[in-house]
Enzyme design. Sequence first.
Site: not given
Length: 271
Positions: A148-149
């Site tokens: 996600y990051h």
Amino acid sequence: MATSMNFSRGLEAELIQPYNFEMSQDLRPFLDEYWVSSFLIVLVYLLLIIVGQSYMKTRKGFSLQGPLILWSFCLAVFSILGTVRIWRYMGTVLFTQGLKQTVCFGTYIDDTIIKFWSSLFVLSKIVELGDTAFIILRKRPLIFVHWYHHSTVLLFTSFGFKNRMPSGGWFMTMNLGVHSIMYTYYTLKAAKVKHPSILPMVITSLQILQMVMGTIFGILNYIWRQEKGCYTTTEHFFWSFMLYGTYFILFAHFFHQAYLRPKGKAKPKSQ
């Protein structure tokens, strides 16, 4: 006031001179168009995660110690060089022209040093996707905060670069600073070199601090938006606030799970 500003710019020019390699061809015209491609890159990245995990499901994980050492070392060197150059530049602007100038006004964005390193910084977010390949091929746990990051930072970085957001200077500065420590740690760990046991916790703490400071800079940018010459957009404020907020929650949760619960030690963020 004009005299003071000229003195500040003169001091800035005297202290921070670009190297020859930093005066190479400007990549910004190409990278401005890259904003659209960044969505495709993220989509391919997410699809490759699914394909890669499926491929490795019935296979033994690879060691890849040598390539991982080289990979982490190269990213550590890049991050350290970028940190030295950008921290010095932003620090000079901060102390000669004030915080508001670095957060709100984009007079420094067209500087040769900033143009060079911000272009490399945007491209580095594509390169860093390779971290995930090592995790998958070595059959290490791939946690949500990792992919996600990586995905959202790539999109947000290209968005901020295209729109020449002044507060993006601090995003780059803080990110390079944390990564210089993080990838050095990854290099030492891959090489099985002894390192301080508290280092992973320090890195995660710095990542959380980065999210807090990023949120503060975004809020200041929005507060000062009414001043003449201050540049920001509601769209940028919304997305920066949302992303920094989710990053803070995810990294704080990881910190609690990894270091506060009596469950053994874990590595920072992803590795």
